[in-house]
Enzyme design. Sequence first.
Site, PDB file in Angstrom:
ATOM      1  CE  LYS A   1      -3.485  -2.176   2.327  1.00 46.82           C
ATOM      2  NZ  LYS A   1      -4.444  -2.394   3.800  1.00 46.82           N
TER       3      LYS A   1
ATOM      4  CD  GLN B   1      -3.781  -4.415   6.473  1.00 49.35           C
ATOM      5  OE1 GLN B   1      -3.553  -2.921   5.643  1.00 49.35           O
ATOM      6  NE2 GLN B   1      -3.426  -5.496   6.370  1.00 49.35           N
TER       7      GLN B   1
ATOM      8  CG  ASP C   1      -9.654   0.678   4.769  1.00 51.75           C
ATOM      9  OD1 ASP C   1      -9.509  -1.097   3.599  1.00 51.75           O
ATOM     10  OD2 ASP C   1      -8.894   0.143   6.313  1.00 51.75           O
TER      11      ASP C   1
END
Length: 288
Positions: A54, A98, A121
Amino acid sequence: MTATIIDGKAHALALRTRVAAHVATFREATGRAPGLAVVLVGEDPASAVYVRNKGKATLDAGMASFEHRLPVDTEAETLLALVAQLNADPAVDGILVQLPLPAHIDAQAVLLAIDPDKDVDGFHPVNAGRLAIGAEGFVPCTPLGCLILLKDIHPKLSGMEAVVVGRSNIVGKPMAQLLLQQSCTVTIVHSRTRDVAAHLRMADIVVAAVGIPRFIQGDWIKPGASVIDVGINRTDDGLVGDVDFAAASAVAGAITPVPGGVGPMTIACLIRNTYVSACRRERLEAML
Ligand code: GUN
């Protein structure tokens, strides 16, 4: 008949290249780069790889990457304080914590603490709600990537029969919402569904996200259907999806491989969402 293999890598590269061009324009207009903060707690090897990829994709797109690595025994309060700091930081347009988090931290509480307008997200309940009512927000990256692949095959999804296999908050439920928004007739099947195969045999569109290796059999697929396989299962024969690829690709019209299908699209969509967030925060129109 043999299915068209959907090249997720090529689609992802095209999207990332397009976003990078728009990021260059954004930087000229604002004098700053869009910024993505990624927080990793602990040292889960798979998560570490995702976070590294990422960060690399963020830099490749001309954006700023802020990586925060915290030890596995980090207290929830420390993580929440970091999230608050990132919420307040004007250089940060997107925040990603995460998952999974260590068991002693309440992941829902952390997701709730992220500013919904930086939640690239799309996991915050406010964004789940926005998606459900069709309001502007952030859509989780994996289902968004699946939709982009499907729209490329079927520019008009309206009226199609779509079956989503799996009901997770991260993939199944938002995927169903997106397909409903496209005017598909949507069915979600899951572990308690009486006859999964019967539903799948009517499906023009299949999105598989159950996490069971090769769960979906070739003879469950309607001839010509488009099959999107979100599964990434590590087995003795390597990475396999939730669909029996060899059998399904003899029946389907189009199918994603594993790896090289949905996976690369997830990161590309994260980059896209971060660019979109930066544009909204600067009151600029996102060019996508
Ligand atoms: N863990 C695995 N996939 C994801 C993702 O897309 N976002 C976050 N935050 N964690 C993940």
